[in-house]
Design an enzyme around this catalytic site. Structure first.
Site, PDB file in Angstrom:
ATOM      1  N   ARG A   1      -2.707   3.991   6.660  1.00 39.42           N
ATOM      2  CA  ARG A   1      -2.577   5.040   5.613  1.00 39.42           C
ATOM      3  C   ARG A   1      -3.431   5.212   5.230  1.00 39.42           C
ATOM      4  O   ARG A   1      -3.529   6.564   4.148  1.00 39.42           O
ATOM      5  CB  ARG A   1      -1.938   4.618   4.220  1.00 39.42           C
ATOM      6  CG  ARG A   1      -0.300   4.168   4.685  1.00 39.42           C
ATOM      7  CD  ARG A   1       0.346   4.451   4.164  1.00 39.42           C
ATOM      8  NE  ARG A   1       1.781   3.455   4.677  1.00 39.42           N
ATOM      9  CZ  ARG A   1       2.573   2.284   3.804  1.00 39.42           C
ATOM     10  NH1 ARG A   1       1.273   1.126   4.046  1.00 39.42           N
ATOM     11  NH2 ARG A   1       3.364   1.596   4.472  1.00 39.42           N
ATOM     12  N   CYS A   2      -4.504   5.070   4.819  1.00 41.52           N
ATOM     13  CA  CYS A   2      -6.425   5.233   4.248  1.00 41.52           C
ATOM     14  C   CYS A   2      -7.280   6.080   5.482  1.00 41.52           C
ATOM     15  O   CYS A   2      -7.205   6.014   5.999  1.00 41.52           O
ATOM     16  CB  CYS A   2      -7.094   4.463   3.475  1.00 41.52           C
ATOM     17  SG  CYS A   2      -8.534   4.426   2.823  1.00 41.52           S
TER      18      CYS A   2
END
Length: 112
Positions: free
Chosen positions: A9-10
């Protein structure tokens, strides 16, 4: 083999993984939010990074709010990261006995 402690998600973590894939190196991807990091592994990573545990903490995460006004030992900081892996700065890239926090992803070059 290169190991990346990765959070999909980063964006910075995705950039680091893409960089390694572009370099065509064999990569072991550890999604540390799904596969919790043990206290021993975290201590080992901190030693490889040659940093203090607090330097690996994402202090702006909501999970840090309960800890930020306390005087914490290094061990307590590590325990907090084990309990809340979202607090761990990412991505961490390891090559043998060398490691970097790949922010920016170009820091990976330092250990290849």
């Amino acid at each position: 083999m290169i190991t990346i402690y990765h959070n999909p998600r980063c964006s910075k973590s995705r950039e680091g993984l893409a960089y390694l894939e572009d370099k065509k190196v064999e990569v072991d991807v550890i999604k540390y939010l799904d596969e919790p990091i043990s206290k021993e592994t975290l201590k080992h990573l901190i030693a490889l990074l040659n940093i203090k545990p607090i330097e690996l903490v994402r202090t702006k995460e909501a999970e840090w709010a309960d800890y930020k006004n306390q005087q914490l030992s290094d061990d307590a900081i590590i325990e907090a990261m084990v309990k809340h892996p979202k607090l761990i700065e990412r991505p961490i890239v390891v090559n043998g006995n060398k490691a970097v926090i790949a922010r920016p992803f170009s820091k990976i070059e330092d250990i290849l």
